[in-house]
Design an enzyme around this catalytic site. Structure first.
Site, mmCIF file in Angstrom:
data_model
loop_
_atom_site.group_PDB
_atom_site.id
_atom_site.type_symbol
_atom_site.label_atom_id
_atom_site.label_comp_id
_atom_site.label_asym_id
_atom_site.label_seq_id
_atom_site.Cartn_x
_atom_site.Cartn_y
_atom_site.Cartn_z
ATOM 1 C CE LYS A 22 -1.668 1.729 3.913
ATOM 2 N NZ LYS A 22 -1.597 3.199 4.057
ATOM 3 C CG ASN A 23 2.764 2.445 3.480
ATOM 4 O OD1 ASN A 23 1.656 2.986 3.450
ATOM 5 N ND2 ASN A 23 3.269 1.920 4.582
ATOM 6 C CB CYS A 116 -3.897 6.540 11.242
ATOM 7 S SG CYS A 116 -4.515 5.085 10.383
ATOM 8 N NE ARG A 121 0.774 10.597 10.145
ATOM 9 C CZ ARG A 121 0.295 9.554 9.486
ATOM 10 N NH1 ARG A 121 1.094 8.581 9.133
ATOM 11 N NH2 ARG A 121 -0.979 9.482 9.167
ATOM 12 C CG ASP A 306 3.358 1.608 9.355
ATOM 13 O OD1 ASP A 306 2.974 2.442 10.200
ATOM 14 O OD2 ASP A 306 3.337 1.825 8.131
ATOM 15 N NE ARG A 399 -6.614 4.585 5.864
ATOM 16 C CZ ARG A 399 -5.601 5.070 6.576
ATOM 17 N NH1 ARG A 399 -5.619 5.018 7.877
ATOM 18 N NH2 ARG A 399 -4.566 5.607 5.967
#
Length: 419
Positions: A22-23, A116, A121, A306, A399
């Site tokens: 995903k990233n 999230c 951030r 993560d 997600r």
């Protein structure tokens, strides 16, 4: 609203194939804005975040089509340069359209990002670097207005701290800048390297991939390409923990062990047997006695933030005590109260560390997901717990995990999604 019901106590055994990261996919999709040609991405998972990025690119004017495991983006008719709040607020990666829009069209208006709620951030590192490339930045009413006269100009930029999103945003912007851009202290995550390799396939001139310094020689235009997305190391690590926490054995394919950086080392230290294979690795805790192991999150190649929540769930079932230290985000222990509802013995010290005293018997309970990785930590704890666990707010899971229940069921988990 959907929930997950899990009956724990089953030893998981089988094979799980990991899809594209995903990233990695999300910044690659943003890179489609850099050219009017087609960019085709293969090995793309089915995730809510990718659907939202599809919507954002379509709002800007891109033509996005997705088949079973591939995604094609063509941005030859961009007429809107504003990324709206209702889309950007749903996930932070939406902010990555800023660099490509600015580099190719000279203007971009992007809402401050969401995602999230795991702490501050800030995007100031992105904006400062773009200003060094010649952009004019103005922020009004939560909207960032970026523009440049002519083209961005290459220069030397040193990030004060490593930033994955900042590295990706500025890397994409620099590909179309005039002259040479040197980026120092860049993030070295595999997803950043994957983006750089894709950009080079599109005609960019990037060197130093995988090192702390990237050199980008700007080009006039980029062209289309076909790119295979790398496997999701966070998903792979999650299933490795699933094997460990249930004292099972899972063969994980589609992601090399090297992408997991120090996760494999910490699992081995905790008593899990990790064996590398030609197409992935095996996580085996069939005959293991799990022991408490200290862990500190760090930028790549350190332990990924993560995977912190998943590892904490594992340590909640191990013998002895462990200290978990979070150095990346200041509010990433939101899953702790929910794990404690299941019997975990966790004491938070300040904002950045937690002492976990292992208990070999967690208990099923109704719990609530707080964020993407925290939610999957609850799934892992439920797999090991006695009795039934109900997890609500599982839209967080959607997600970042493609077919989570199916993959776990294939290995013997008793898990189902209910209304």
């Amino acid at each position: 609203m959907e929930k997950l019901k899990i009956v724990g106590g089953h030893c998981l055994n089988g094979t799980i194939h990991v899809k594209g990261a995903k990233n990695a996919v999300l910044p690659l999709m943003a890179a489609g804005l850099l050219t009017s040609d087609k960019l085709t991405l293969n090995n793309v998972p089915h995730l809510a975040d990718i659907i939202n990025m599809n919507k954002l690119l379509s709002t800007l004017g891109s033509d996005v089509s997705q088949e079973e495991n591939s995604l094609t983006i063509q941005s030859d008719n961009i007429q809107n340069f504003t990324a709206p709040y209702e889309l950007v607020s749903q996930m932070r990666a939406s902010f990555l359209v800023l660099g490509p829009l600015l580099a190719r069209f000279g203007k971009a208006n992007v809402t401050l990002p969401g995602g999230c709620s795991i702490g501050s951030r800030p995007v100031d590192l992105h904006l400062t670097a773009l200003e060094q490339l010649g952009a004019k930045i103005k922020i009004e009413n939560g909207l960032i207005y970026a523009s440049v006269e002519g083209k961005l100009k290459g220069c030397s930029i040193t990030f004060p701290k490593q930033t994955v999103g900042g590295t990706q945003n500025i890397l994409m912007a620099a590909t179309l800048a005039e002259g040479i851009t040197v980026l120092n202290n860049v993030a070295m995550e595999p997803e950043c390297a994957d983006l750089a390799h894709c950009l080079n396939a599109m005609g960019a001139k990037i060197s130093g991939i995988g090192t702390p310094q990237l050199t980008i020689e700007g080009v006039e235009t980029l062209h289309g390409a076909t790119h295979n997305v790398i496997g999701d190391r966070i998903e792979a690590a999650t299933y490795a923990v699933a094997a460990a926490i249930t004292h099972g054995k899972i063969y994980i394919t589609g992601c090399p062990l090297s992408y997991l950086s120090s996760v494999g080392e910490h699992l081995i230290e905790a008593g899990v047997q990790i064996k590398e294979t030609k197409d992935g690795f095996i996580s085996d805790a069939t005959d293991s006695v799990l022991v408490g192991t200290d862990m500190m999150t760090e930028v790549y190649p350190g332990f990924p933030t993560d995977v912190q929540a998943q590892f904490m769930a594992l340590m909640s079932t191990a013998y002895g005590a462990s200290m978990i230290t979070e150095t990346i985000f200041e509010n990433r222990f939101m899953h702790v109260p929910e794990l404690k509802r299941m019997g975990a013995n966790i004491t938070i010290h300040g904002k950045s560390s937690a002492i976990v005293r292992g208990s070999q018997h967690l208990s099923g309970a109704p719990v609530m997901a707080t964020d993407l990785r925290g939610s999957v930590a609850l799934v892992l704890a439920a797999l090991a717990a006695r009795g039934e666990t109900t997890i609500s707010r599982i839209y967080h899971l959607d997600r970042g995990y493609d077919a989570l229940e199916d993959k776990l069921r294939s290995c013997g988990a008793e898990i189902k999604r209910v209304k």
